[in-house]
Design a protein around this motif. Structure first.
Motif, mmCIF file in Angstrom:
data_model
loop_
_atom_site.group_PDB
_atom_site.id
_atom_site.type_symbol
_atom_site.label_atom_id
_atom_site.label_comp_id
_atom_site.label_asym_id
_atom_site.label_seq_id
_atom_site.Cartn_x
_atom_site.Cartn_y
_atom_site.Cartn_z
ATOM 1 N N ASP A 76 0.820 -1.212 0.000
ATOM 2 C CA ASP A 76 0.000 0.000 0.000
ATOM 3 C C ASP A 76 0.857 1.266 0.000
ATOM 4 O O ASP A 76 0.527 2.254 -0.678
ATOM 5 N N VAL A 256 -13.401 -3.588 5.100
ATOM 6 C CA VAL A 256 -12.903 -2.442 4.334
ATOM 7 C C VAL A 256 -12.740 -2.812 2.859
ATOM 8 O O VAL A 256 -13.136 -2.058 1.962
ATOM 9 N N SER A 257 -12.165 -3.991 2.609
ATOM 10 C CA SER A 257 -11.944 -4.415 1.221
ATOM 11 C C SER A 257 -13.267 -4.629 0.491
ATOM 12 O O SER A 257 -13.410 -4.235 -0.673
ATOM 13 N N CYS A 260 -14.913 -1.164 -0.124
ATOM 14 C CA CYS A 260 -14.173 -0.313 -1.058
ATOM 15 C C CYS A 260 -14.065 -0.925 -2.454
ATOM 16 O O CYS A 260 -14.129 -0.198 -3.453
ATOM 17 N N TRP A 261 -13.889 -2.244 -2.521
ATOM 18 C CA TRP A 261 -13.529 -2.854 -3.802
ATOM 19 C C TRP A 261 -14.691 -3.461 -4.563
ATOM 20 O O TRP A 261 -14.622 -3.567 -5.804
ATOM 21 N N ALA A 292 -12.581 2.529 -4.303
ATOM 22 C CA ALA A 292 -11.492 1.554 -4.203
ATOM 23 C C ALA A 292 -10.208 2.181 -3.681
ATOM 24 O O ALA A 292 -9.438 1.543 -2.959
ATOM 25 N N TRP A 294 -9.810 4.322 -1.459
ATOM 26 C CA TRP A 294 -9.820 4.498 -0.007
ATOM 27 C C TRP A 294 -9.269 3.275 0.714
ATOM 28 O O TRP A 294 -8.904 3.355 1.892
ATOM 29 N N ASN A 295 -9.187 2.150 0.037
ATOM 30 C CA ASN A 295 -8.743 0.926 0.709
ATOM 31 C C ASN A 295 -7.325 1.058 1.247
ATOM 32 O O ASN A 295 -7.028 0.631 2.364
ATOM 33 N N GLN A 296 -6.447 1.657 0.451
ATOM 34 C CA GLN A 296 -5.055 1.786 0.879
ATOM 35 C C GLN A 296 -4.873 2.805 1.995
ATOM 36 O O GLN A 296 -3.852 2.779 2.683
ATOM 37 N N ASP A 299 -6.536 0.642 5.255
ATOM 38 C CA ASP A 299 -5.844 -0.585 5.671
ATOM 39 C C ASP A 299 -4.864 -0.376 6.824
ATOM 40 O O ASP A 299 -4.905 -1.117 7.815
#
Length: 376
Positions: A76, A256-257, A260-261, A292, A294-296, A299
């Motif tokens: 990330d 979260v994944s 977001c994904w 998507a 926002w995932n990084q 995390d």
């Protein structure tokens, strides 16, 4: 992927005479820089925390989980750094790709980075879920087979697999394409006529959705196993506390994944199947991309906030706010173990062994002390 890749949804080049477009352009650049800085800072902090934890648990079963988590956060971090730098360069060049990327080299690099840094967190999340599932359901197999060396090999394999997927369009003589907003590059999403372009989109989306499904199944199995073991026995509290901490982190990563994904992966799958839906595909892609990215950012905060020490403090605060008395079970258990060890040590001494014989002589101070300890 990186949040710095988001941009306005209008196409065409920026007109200097249009003050509204200029203001929106500056706001987009500012947000890109802010999100890139926040992402790099939070991931760096999470790396420090995970490396310190790995130094403490490097010879225990938690070491493999910490290696995978560190690999995810490292990925990330570089995703923010590389994708963010390219995106800011594109913004600084007014998104005029024809002037600074004649041979489509930068777009291809950008597209490969988007695929690699987008797919890696999903794959690593599923690997971490599988590792914890094995560690809880098959602890003997995990302790003998899942060593730090094996964990590093699996981590390297995940990175290599993601690189191969990112290179697949280049290997099949396809290229990455500039998207409608002219702020990022990805697989071809417009005017798809070749089955190979559909195949690339479906490979990316199916791998991502499969990773989320594996994470869900493995985390469910791990949670059920922990609940059953808690109901059957009250032993190994400390071991289960480590498991509980990791499961909470895995559940947070999975949530979260998924949030977001899923929109982006489903949108790519729909485009690959030529089923755009009722909405404009350009607006749908941009909206799902922004989710998507926002995932990084989220995390690393899972490892920063959802640690055992932080959770214990939050639990105590909640208990005090609810007016419930807190019983320090950990201290009680430690005191009990300490007393048990003291009894075992003193009872094996010659002075205490004499107290087991029948004697009419008065007891010495040492004998009285041994008897008192045994009673405790």
């Amino acid at each position: 992927m990186n949040n710095s890749t988001e941009g306005t949804s209008y196409s065409g080049l920026l007109s200097p005479s249009n003050t509204t477009d200029l203001r929106d352009f500056k706001i987009s650049v500012l947000f890109s820089i802010v999100f890139m800085t926040v992402g790099i800072t939070s991931n760096s902090l999470a790396i420090v925390i995970l490396l310190k934890a790995y130094q403490r648990f490097r010879k225990k079963s938690k070491a493999s989980f910490l290696l995978f988590a560190s690999g995810l956060v490292f990925t990330d971090l570089f995703g923010h750094l590389i994708n963010g730098t390219i995106a800011i360069f594109v913004y600084a060049s007014n998104r005029e790709w024809s002037k600074f990327d004649h041979a489509n080299v930068l777009c291809s690099i950008f597209g490969m980075c988007m695929v690699f840094f987008g797919l890696c967190p999903l794959l690593l999340g599923s690997v971490m879920a599988v590792e914890r599932c094995i560690g809880v359901t098959e602890p003997i197999f995990h302790s003998t087979k899942m060593t730090s060396r094996h964990a590093k090999m699996i981590l390297a394999f995940v990175w290599l697999f993601a690189i191969l997927v990112a290179l697949l369009p280049i290997a099949t003589l396809r290229s990455y394409h500039i998207q409608a907003s002219k702020t990022w590059c990805f697989l071809k999403t417009e005017q798809i006529e070749d089955w190979m372009d559909q195949f690339h989109l479906l490979i990316f989306s199916c791998l991502g959705l499969l990773s989320l499904a594996i994470s869900f199944v493995c985390n469910a199995m791990t949670g059920i196993t922990l609940i059953r073991s808690k109901l059957k026995s009250q032993q190994h509290r400390k071991g289960r506390s480590h498991h509980l901490e990791m499961i909470i982190q895995l559940l947070a990563i999975m949530c979260v994944s998924c949030i977001c994904w899923t929109p982006f992966l489903v949108t790519m799958a729909n485009i690959g199947l030529k089923n755009y839906g009722s909405q404009d595909p350009h607006e749908t892609i941009l909206f799902s991309l922004r989710m998507a990215t926002w995932n990084q950012i989220l995390d690393p905060w899972v490892y920063i906030l959802l640690r055992k020490t932080v959770l214990r403090k939050l639990f105590r605060i909640v208990r005090r706010c609810c007016g419930i008395e807190i019983i320090d079970l950990h201290g009680w258990e430690f005191s009990s173990i300490k007393n048990s060890l003291k009894v075992a040590t003193v009872s094996e001494s010659p002075a205490c062994s004499r107290t087991n014989t029948f004697s009419i002589s008065p007891k010495t101070d040492t004998e009285q002390k041994c008897e008192l300890i045994e009673r405790k």
